[in-house]
Design a protein around this motif. Sequence first.
Motif, PDB file in Angstrom:
ATOM      1  N   ILE A  19      -0.718   7.467  -7.217  1.00 20.28           N
ATOM      2  CA  ILE A  19       0.096   6.570  -6.395  1.00 20.28           C
ATOM      3  C   ILE A  19      -0.058   5.180  -6.972  1.00 20.28           C
ATOM      4  N   ASN A  20       1.052   4.572  -7.343  1.00 20.35           N
ATOM      5  CA  ASN A  20       0.954   3.227  -7.906  1.00 20.35           C
ATOM      6  C   ASN A  20       1.940   2.280  -7.228  1.00 20.35           C
ATOM      7  N   PHE A  21       1.544   1.000  -7.216  1.00 22.80           N
ATOM      8  CA  PHE A  21       2.417  -0.022  -6.663  1.00 22.80           C
ATOM      9  C   PHE A  21       2.019  -1.378  -7.209  1.00 22.80           C
ATOM     10  N   ARG A  22       2.942  -2.310  -7.086  1.00 20.49           N
ATOM     11  CA  ARG A  22       2.701  -3.722  -7.373  1.00 20.49           C
ATOM     12  C   ARG A  22       2.753  -4.460  -6.046  1.00 20.49           C
ATOM     13  N   ALA A  30       4.543  -2.926   0.270  1.00 23.29           N
ATOM     14  CA  ALA A  30       4.566  -2.245  -1.029  1.00 23.29           C
ATOM     15  C   ALA A  30       3.609  -1.054  -1.028  1.00 23.29           C
ATOM     16  N   LEU A  31       2.428  -1.239  -0.461  1.00 23.40           N
ATOM     17  CA  LEU A  31       1.458  -0.147  -0.356  1.00 23.40           C
ATOM     18  C   LEU A  31       2.007   0.964   0.535  1.00 23.40           C
ATOM     19  N   SER A  33       5.065   1.687   1.167  1.00 25.11           N
ATOM     20  CA  SER A  33       6.164   2.340   0.458  1.00 25.11           C
ATOM     21  C   SER A  33       5.641   3.356  -0.560  1.00 25.11           C
ATOM     22  N   ALA A  34       4.614   2.977  -1.303  1.00 23.77           N
ATOM     23  CA  ALA A  34       4.050   3.880  -2.312  1.00 23.77           C
ATOM     24  C   ALA A  34       3.386   5.095  -1.669  1.00 23.77           C
ATOM     25  N   THR A  37       5.633   8.431   0.537  1.00 21.72           N
ATOM     26  CA  THR A  37       6.176   9.609  -0.143  1.00 21.72           C
ATOM     27  C   THR A  37       5.220  10.791  -0.078  1.00 21.72           C
TER      28      THR A  37
END
Length: 186
Positions: A19-22, A30-31, A33-34, A37
Amino acid sequence: LVYAGLIPHLRKQDKWIIINFRPGQEPIMALASALSTFMPDELSIRKLYERFSEDGIRLSNVLDEILSKYPKHRLLLFVDQFEEIFTLCKDENEKRMLLEMLAFNRFDTKNSIELGFSPNQTHTKVTNPYRSVITMRADFLGKALSDSQFSALLSDSGDKKGVLNRIMVGSMTLEELQSAIEKPAA
């Protein structure tokens, strides 16, 4: 290095959820959203955001929920361009919340799994089936270290020694850059 080396290596092992995000301007969104899923109950991004910001749910609880959907897997939470929390995020509350979640998650070790690292090695019991990788440009390190919470996140202390590893990567030479572009990652 993470996208070209670590992530492809873990994907070959087939037992990793990545799981990755900026962080961007809204790091908690943002977290959420990542993570959404991968949530077993298909939580909406907004609901997961509310669980973090209003209910104060721990990041480790959410990661445990994800891992319940994928038994015997490990999870990598990759925060790319972490400097965005200091450059783009204007909301001090969101910034603090993300730092607290990452700092607390670092030592939350209530779970354990058995790992086999290679056919020649014995199985090793590892506590905490999730790992975090944070990347940040070196020119932001001074600013980031002036934040007491971030400094605490980076420090190794007493009985927690060995939990945190830091790798500093310098600039590439022209030859190293050309090799990185032309050749596949090892």
